[in-house]
Design a protein around this motif. Structure first.
Motif: not given
Length: 134
Positions: A83-102, A104-105
């Motif tokens: 899972l990768v997420s950016y807010k604007g130009a800032q990388l905020t998340h780069a990880l493997v989620p441990s739970r796969l529910t809506t 939890a994400l």
């Protein structure tokens, strides 16, 4: 507001335009639905999250290692799905989620930034490149 997942092969100009907005948020998964059971399980959950929580400044992508290998420059994460997420130009998340529910994400996305994948290409910059979107 319902926001479908976009694909860099077919939606390049739309993605680049969205990411140029000051309040743009990019959320993506790097997975492999052809051979990763966890990825196959996560994809409909991720699609549901995109539909429920997406807005006009939100871009949601599913990047499959096989379908998007050229786009990812043959990047392969340490673990899948990533899972990768950016807010604007800032990388905020780069990880493997441990739970796969809506839920939890959604909770994970609301948390403070967590970068657990060290060697990550700048996917956002690639999506915004002029030569990519034209």
């Amino acid at each position: 507001m319902s926001t479908p997942l976009l694909d860099p092969w077919t939606d390049a100009a739309t993605i680049a335009a969205r990411l140029n907005a000051p309040s743009a948020r990019l959320t993506l998964i790097v997975g492999a639905t052809g051979w990763c059971e966890i990825c196959r399980t996560l994809k409909p959950v991720f699609e549901s999250l995109a539909a429920e929580h997406g807005g006009k400044n939100d871009t949601w992508l599913w990047l499959d290692l096989e379908d998007h290998a050229e786009f990812l420059d043959d990047f392969i994460p340490d673990s899948l799905p990533l899972l990768v997420s950016y807010k604007g130009a800032q990388l905020t998340h780069a990880l493997v989620p441990s739970r796969l529910t809506t839920s939890a994400l959604a909770d994970l996305m609301a948390e403070s930034p967590r970068i657990e994948q060290a060697a990550l290409p700048d996917i956002r910059a690639r999506l915004m490149a002029v030569d990519w979107a034209t």
